[in-house]
Every structure is written in structure tokens, then in C-alpha cells.
Scaffold this active site. Structure first.
Site, PDB file in Angstrom:
ATOM      1  N   LYS A 199       0.883  -1.177   0.000  1.00 11.80           N
ATOM      2  CA  LYS A 199       0.000   0.000   0.000  1.00 11.80           C
ATOM      3  C   LYS A 199       0.923   1.231   0.000  1.00 11.80           C
ATOM      4  O   LYS A 199       1.456   1.629   1.023  1.00 11.80           O
ATOM      5  CB  LYS A 199      -0.886  -0.096   1.238  1.00 11.80           C
ATOM      6  N   GLU A 274       9.547   2.479  10.893  1.00 13.97           N
ATOM      7  CA  GLU A 274      10.555   3.455  10.431  1.00 13.97           C
ATOM      8  C   GLU A 274       9.874   4.806  10.424  1.00 13.97           C
ATOM      9  O   GLU A 274       9.079   5.097   9.516  1.00 13.97           O
ATOM     10  CB  GLU A 274      11.058   3.082   9.032  1.00 13.97           C
ATOM     11  N   CYS A 308      13.687  11.502   5.645  1.00 15.27           N
ATOM     12  CA  CYS A 308      13.550  11.236   7.083  1.00 15.27           C
ATOM     13  C   CYS A 308      14.852  11.492   7.822  1.00 15.27           C
ATOM     14  O   CYS A 308      14.844  11.917   8.967  1.00 15.27           O
ATOM     15  CB  CYS A 308      13.088   9.802   7.311  1.00 15.27           C
ATOM     16  N   GLU A 407       9.640  17.969  13.132  1.00 12.33           N
ATOM     17  CA  GLU A 407      10.085  17.550  11.807  1.00 12.33           C
ATOM     18  C   GLU A 407       9.379  18.412  10.755  1.00 12.33           C
ATOM     19  O   GLU A 407       8.169  18.309  10.576  1.00 12.33           O
ATOM     20  CB  GLU A 407       9.733  16.067  11.604  1.00 12.33           C
TER      21      GLU A 407
HETATM   22  P1  NAP Z   1       2.237   9.160   6.815  1.00 13.05           P
HETATM   23  O1  NAP Z   1       1.264  10.256   6.651  1.00 13.05           O
HETATM   24  O2  NAP Z   1       2.424   8.582   8.173  1.00 13.05           O
HETATM   25  O3  NAP Z   1       1.804   8.014   5.753  1.00 13.05           O
HETATM   26  C1  NAP Z   1       2.584   6.878   5.563  1.00 13.05           C
HETATM   27  C2  NAP Z   1       1.734   5.778   4.958  1.00 13.05           C
HETATM   28  O4  NAP Z   1       0.753   5.377   5.905  1.00 13.05           O
HETATM   29  C3  NAP Z   1       0.971   6.204   3.703  1.00 13.05           C
HETATM   30  O5  NAP Z   1       0.914   5.119   2.803  1.00 13.05           O
HETATM   31  C4  NAP Z   1      -0.409   6.520   4.266  1.00 13.05           C
HETATM   32  O6  NAP Z   1      -1.432   6.436   3.295  1.00 13.05           O
HETATM   33  C5  NAP Z   1      -0.544   5.426   5.302  1.00 13.05           C
HETATM   34  N1  NAP Z   1      -1.532   5.674   6.354  1.00 13.05           N
HETATM   35  C6  NAP Z   1      -2.099   6.845   6.712  1.00 13.05           C
HETATM   36  N2  NAP Z   1      -2.974   6.653   7.728  1.00 13.05           N
HETATM   37  C7  NAP Z   1      -2.960   5.334   8.008  1.00 13.05           C
HETATM   38  C8  NAP Z   1      -3.654   4.511   8.948  1.00 13.05           C
HETATM   39  N3  NAP Z   1      -4.522   5.012   9.824  1.00 13.05           N
HETATM   40  N4  NAP Z   1      -3.383   3.183   8.968  1.00 13.05           N
HETATM   41  C9  NAP Z   1      -2.495   2.651   8.102  1.00 13.05           C
HETATM   42  N5  NAP Z   1      -1.823   3.378   7.180  1.00 13.05           N
HETATM   43  C10 NAP Z   1      -2.041   4.704   7.131  1.00 13.05           C
HETATM   44  O7  NAP Z   1       3.703   9.609   6.335  1.00 13.05           O
HETATM   45  P2  NAP Z   1       4.104  10.429   5.041  1.00 13.05           P
HETATM   46  O8  NAP Z   1       3.689  11.837   5.210  1.00 13.05           O
HETATM   47  O9  NAP Z   1       3.695   9.682   3.821  1.00 13.05           O
HETATM   48  O10 NAP Z   1       5.696  10.319   5.115  1.00 13.05           O
HETATM   49  C11 NAP Z   1       6.502  11.230   5.808  1.00 13.05           C
HETATM   50  C12 NAP Z   1       6.886  10.672   7.165  1.00 13.05           C
HETATM   51  O11 NAP Z   1       7.567   9.434   6.994  1.00 13.05           O
HETATM   52  C13 NAP Z   1       7.870  11.576   7.888  1.00 13.05           C
HETATM   53  O12 NAP Z   1       7.535  11.612   9.257  1.00 13.05           O
HETATM   54  C14 NAP Z   1       9.207  10.879   7.689  1.00 13.05           C
HETATM   55  O13 NAP Z   1      10.189  11.140   8.658  1.00 13.05           O
HETATM   56  C15 NAP Z   1       8.788   9.449   7.725  1.00 13.05           C
HETATM   57  N6  NAP Z   1       9.798   8.638   7.061  1.00 13.05           N
HETATM   58  C16 NAP Z   1      10.580   7.809   7.820  1.00 13.05           C
HETATM   59  C17 NAP Z   1      11.583   7.077   7.209  1.00 13.05           C
HETATM   60  C18 NAP Z   1      12.453   6.142   8.002  1.00 13.05           C
HETATM   61  O14 NAP Z   1      13.109   5.308   7.394  1.00 13.05           O
HETATM   62  N7  NAP Z   1      12.487   6.236   9.318  1.00 13.05           N
HETATM   63  C19 NAP Z   1      11.780   7.190   5.837  1.00 13.05           C
HETATM   64  C20 NAP Z   1      10.962   8.050   5.098  1.00 13.05           C
HETATM   65  C21 NAP Z   1       9.958   8.770   5.718  1.00 13.05           C
HETATM   66  P3  NAP Z   1      -1.973   7.773   2.564  1.00 13.05           P
HETATM   67  O15 NAP Z   1      -0.841   8.336   1.804  1.00 13.05           O
HETATM   68  O16 NAP Z   1      -3.063   7.255   1.708  1.00 13.05           O
HETATM   69  O17 NAP Z   1      -2.445   8.688   3.648  1.00 13.05           O
END
Ligand code: NAP
Length: 504
Positions: A199, A274, A308, A407
Site C-alpha cells: 500500500k 521506520e 527522514c 520535523e
Molecule cells: P504518513 O502520513 O504517516 O503516511 C505513511 C503511509 O501510511 C501512507 O501510505 C499513508 O497512506 C498510510 N496511512 C495513513 N494513515 C494510516 C492509517 N490510519 N493506517 C495505516 N496506514 C495509514 O507519512 P508520510 O507523510 O507519507 O511520510 C513522511 C513521514 O515518513 C515523515 O515523518 C518521515 O520522517 C517518515 N519517514 C521515515 C523514514 C524512516 O526510514 N524512518 C523514511 C521516510 C519517511 P496515505 O498516503 O493514503 O495517507
């Protein structure tokens, strides 16, 4: 990384924006077949450079998500994938790596038009890493995963340990680095014999569509690899709730990760988390200043700060503070913003309107704080379009400011002065996150001493943004747990079984 050229100018936008024939736009892949969402609904996928629609994406429903899980579950229980000899599985992973390399240009264009990642950075850095992950885990799949021992208590007893796949893995991935962060889950999960439901993030699903086709073309059996697009709040949630899903491999924000942990407890999910970061980059006065400036510049501004592990808090020893701030600010003012398909572009557009607005709210918070805006702080467009935010530097920041603690996930960095080694390490660790960190110094003894004291899963000494399929990657504290890459990652997609045999 390419050195920042002095006096660089904004790049022009090429008019030709060739999205290679999108593979089955508007479709989901379930049980090896492309199909529409249950409702037939789609959403528009937007190019952040032109703000034009690139293609339609299927808006999957909870029923679609559960159908994808059923397909993965049946493929695991009945199909050949989990039981296939690991050498056969490895060959298929190697074929996936070769197909990815063959289709690298298409993947790079998708990432540029979807996430705004500069084409050149993708081809030079991301692409070899992604296909490398499939070669690395394919290779590990070929190494013995099992052992056999004799009991030292009873001569007739033999102990056989088996590492077995978990079953169905749901990979939920974020909008940034869509391909790399998908491959870092899918490669080890498949190598270990699990089946997959992927997903991707709703804003950046284009490379995920291409990968589902690559898996099919490489010979992954039908049902062993499924792709479902649509809102995380409904279909992501359904994957977490589904008892047939054994593991959630999640990369995303800390609050969404926490919600998945809570919900996943009901069905005892295996988890890899992550999550977010606010990574400190400590620059000492004895550092090679040119190299430290490059590490600081690319540490925060690579992929427009939507990283990230961005070096999103720079701590600089007071003796060189003013010079460092001035020189980094000049580099930021000279950074080439532009179309990610233009090879001259250093900083592309922010991936989506929602993220763009969020980053600008932090820029405003910085302007209203006691910090001094030293570079950037504004927006740009190309022909009146595009989600471009200037490389932004806030000097004279303190570690307790909002821009130093939260962040931002954009091209915005506070620079904080320090006087002693102890103060630097105290400030570096004074955040809820613990994903990455860096130390720039001419004294390698000090660098290694401080590397032991920093609370972060990655420490870069006199560099930034280095990755390898062999190098474990993951967070401390609120940045999550579990590791991607390295043999630890493969192990996290398996479970041990111990078989006791009485030969007497
Ligand atoms: P996000 O809003 O948390 O979304 C991540 C994924 O989760 C998306 O596919 C999203 O789908 C899905 N999602 C949303 N709500 C959910 C729920 N209730 N249950 C299950 N899945 C759900 O994160 P983002 O904005 O895409 O990414 C940025 C974040 O990722 C930042 O905080 C960054 O630091 C972190 N990140 C961490 C790493 C690491 O390796 N530690 C690497 C890259 C990014 P939708 O898009 O459809 O909402």
C-alpha cells in the site's frame, strides 16, 4: 553528491514531460491481475512541477484491501512461493533487479513527476540502491537459514532450528522515496518466502504500479505480490486490522506509526516501524570546512529536505559559527531550483500541496521566532506553477524552538551555536527522535567517541547520506524500531521454529 556550483542560477523547465506509458493506470493488482477498484473510483495524480494531472489512480476500498490480503494469504498457504527452494526464489529476485535496471529511465521519470525528485539523483544514487536491495536479499536467501545441533545433555537428541517466513506482509510506505522505501521491505520479505500486499502513499504511487508489473514479469507467482492504492485511513487501517496479515512493515510519520501499533496489538502483528526524525549535524571548528559545508548543504537540501534522515538541525562550534552560517547561506541562495527532469536542478518541488502548506507554516514559525532568517524563506514557480520552496536557513536558533524540535520535512534548517563537546552532545540528544546524526571534525578520535554517545540509529562521520543494502538502517527513540537492510532485515521477516528429534 554534486558539489554546489558557485553562483548557480535557476534552471529552465524542459517542455517535454514524457510520462512513459503508465502501467495500468487506475488499477489495483490483486492475485496477479490488474483490476479496477470495487467502486470504479479514481483520484487524480498530480505533477508537483506543473500541477497538471499525470494519470488516474484507483481509489481502493476496504473490500479491495481485504481481497488483496485473501490473495496473498491463499498464495502463501497454497502457492509455491513460501515452499519454493530458496535458490529458485533468489533467481526471481535477481530477475526483478535486472528488470528494474532495464526500466530505470521509466522509474526515474515516474519519481520525478510524482515526488519531484531530481532525475539525475534518482539515476545515480537511488536506482543502484533499489536494484541492489533485490540482489543483496536474493543472495542472502541463498545462504543457509537453518541449523542443526546436538544436545550436550542427551546423546540421542538432535535440535533442528528452522527460520520460516511469517506469512502475509503488508508494506505501508510513505510519499518520500517511494521506490527505495518499498524495495527495502519487499525485497527481504519476498526473499524470506512471505507474500506481499503493498500500500503506497496516495500522493506518490507511480513507481509502485511499475514494481507490481516487474514482479509479475520476473515470475513472482500470481497472488504472491499484490498492490492496493487508496486512502491510508481506510485501506491502510483495514490491512492492520486483518487477522490474515502477519506483519506490518511501516515507514511514515510517528503518529500514524503509533496508531498502527495500537491497532496491531489486537491481532499480535509483527512490526517494523521506520518513523520521523530531527537529525543533528554537529560541526566542530577543526572540521574540513569545505567538506562540512557540503555535508550540511546536501544533508538538509537533498530531495528538498523531504528525507527522514535529513540533517535538519545543524549545531556549529562558536569559533566558526558566523563564517559557517554565512557560507551555507550563500550556497542556499545559489541552489538551483527547477524541474526535476532538468539535469541542472538541485532542488525540485515539494511533493504535494498539503506538504507545501505545512512546510510554509514552519517557515512562518521561524520568521516569528527569535531566530534570524539568513537565506530563502520564499517560494518560486515556473511559468506561474509548481510547489517550489527556497532553500531556507535560520541562524541564531536555539534548540528549544519549534523549528529545532519538530520535523519540518522540507528545505528549512535552523543553525544552533555550541561551545563544548559535552554541550554539543547534550543538544544533539535533546529531541524525542533518534534516526540519524552526523559529526564533522578533523579529530577521528573525537568523532568515534561521540558516535558512541549519540542516540541515533545512523551516525555519519565527515559525510552525510551514505546508504548500502548491507548496512542496517533504523531508528532509536520515537524514530521507531526494527532495521531495514542488512541481514537483520531478512531475519525480521522470519520466525524461528525449533524441532526436537529423539534418535534413540
Ligand atoms: P504518513 O502520513 O504517516 O503516511 C505513511 C503511509 O501510511 C501512507 O501510505 C499513508 O497512506 C498510510 N496511512 C495513513 N494513515 C494510516 C492509517 N490510519 N493506517 C495505516 N496506514 C495509514 O507519512 P508520510 O507523510 O507519507 O511520510 C513522511 C513521514 O515518513 C515523515 O515523518 C518521515 O520522517 C517518515 N519517514 C521515515 C523514514 C524512516 O526510514 N524512518 C523514511 C521516510 C519517511 P496515505 O498516503 O493514503 O495517507
Amino acid at each position: 553528491m554534486t558539489p554546489v556550483p558557485p553562483g548557480a542560477q535557476p534552471s529552465a523547465s524542459p517542455n517535454d514531460r514524457p510520462l512513459r506509458k503508465a502501467i495500468a493506470p487506475g488499477k489495483l493488482m490483486i492475485a496477479g491481475k490488474w483490476r479496477d477498484a470495487e467502486t470504479g473510483e479514481t483520484t487524480d495524480n498530480l505533477d508537483p512541477t506543473t500541477e497538471a494531472v499525470t494519470t488516474k489512480i484507483a481509489k481502493g476500498t476496504v473490500n479491495d484491501a481485504n481481497a488483496a490480503v485473501d490473495a496473498a494469504y491463499d498464495a502463501f498457504e497454497e502457492g509455491p512461493w513460501g515452499r519454493m527452494h530458496h535458490e529458485e526464489r533468489a533467481k526471481i529476485l535477481f530477475r526483478m533487479a535486472d528488470l528494474m535496471d532495464e526500466r530505470a529511465e521509466d522509474l526515474a521519470i515516474r519519481e520525478a513527476m510524482d515526488m519531484g525528485m531530481p532525475y539525475k539523483d534518482f539515476r545515480e544514487i537511488i536506482m543502484p540502491h533499489c536494484s541492489g536491495l533485490f540482489r543483496f536479499f536474493g543472495g542472502l536467501a541463498m545462504s543457509a537459514m537453518n541449523g542443526s545441533y546436538r544436545s550436550s545433555y542427551e546423546a540421542d537428541i538432535r535440535i533442528l532450528t528452522r527460520r520460516q517466513p511469517l506469512g502475509v506482509v503488508a508494506a505501508i510506505t510513505p510519499f518520500n522515496f517511494p521506490l527505495a522505501l518499498s524495495c527495502s521491505k519487499i525485497a527481504p520479505a519476498l526473499a524470506a518466502g512471505n507474500t506481499i500486499v503493498h500500500k503506497p502513499a496516495s500522493d506518490t504511487p507511480l513507481t509502485a504500479l511499475a514494481m507490481a508489473q516487474i514482479a509479475l514479469d520476473a515470475g513472482v507467482p500470481e497472488g504472491a505480490y499484490n498492490l492496493i492504492t487508496g486512502p491510508g485511513g481506510s485501506i491502510g487501517d483495514a490491512l492492520v486490522a486483518n487477522p490474515k496479515v502477519d506483519k506490518i512493515a511501516f515507514t511514515g510519520s510517528t503518529p500514524v506509526g503509533q496508531g498502527i501499533m495500537r491497532k496491531g496489538a489486537d491481532t499480535m502483528k509483527h512490526l517494523t516501524m521506520e518513523l520521523g526524525g530531527k537529525s543533528p549535524n554537529i560541526v566542530f571548528a577543526d572540521a574540513n570546512i569545505e567538506s562540512a559545508l557540503q555535508a550540511a548543504f546536501w544533508g538538509i537540501f537533498w530531495n528538498k529536505g523531504e528525507v527522514c534522515v535529513a540533517g535538519s538541525r545543524i549545531l556549529v562550534e562558536r569559533a566558526i559559527y558566523d563564517e559557517f552560517v554565512e557560507r551555507l547561506s550563500v550556497m542556499a541562495r545559489n541552489a538551483v531550483l527547477g524541474d526535476p527532469l532538468d539535469p541542472a536542478t538541485m532542488i525540485g518541488p515539494i511533493a504535494s500541496r498539503g506538504e507545501y502548506d505545512k512546510v510554509l507554516r514552519y517557515v512562518q514559525a521561524g520568521k516569528e521566532s527569535a531566530a534570524r532568517l539568513s537565506a530563502g524563506g520564499g517560494t518560486r514557480t515556473i511559468n506561474g506553477k509548481g510547489l517550489f520552496i527556497e532553500a531556507t536557513v535560520f541562524a541564531d536558533a536555539t534548540n528549544d524552538m519549534t523549528i529545532s524540535q519538530e520535523e519540518i520535512f522540507g528545505p528549512v534548517v535552523p543553525i544552533i551555536p555550541f561551545d563544548t563537546e559535552d554541550e554539543a552532545i547534550r543538544l544533539a540528544n535533546a529531541t524525542s527522535y533518534g534516526l540519524a546524526s552526523g559529526i564533522q571534525t578533523g579529530d577521528m578520535g573525537r568523532a568515534l567517541r561521540l558516535a558512541d554517545r549519540i542516540k541515533a540509529g545512523t551516525v555519519w562521520l565527515n559525510t552525510w547520506h551514505k546508504y548500502h543494502p548491507n548496512a542496517p538502517f533504523g531508528g532509536f527513540k520515537m524514530s521507531g524500531f526494527g532495521r531495514e537492510q542488512g541481514s537483520e532485515a531478512l531475519e525480521s521477516y522470519t520466525q524461528y521454529k525449533t524441532v526436537w528429534a529423539n534418535l534413540g
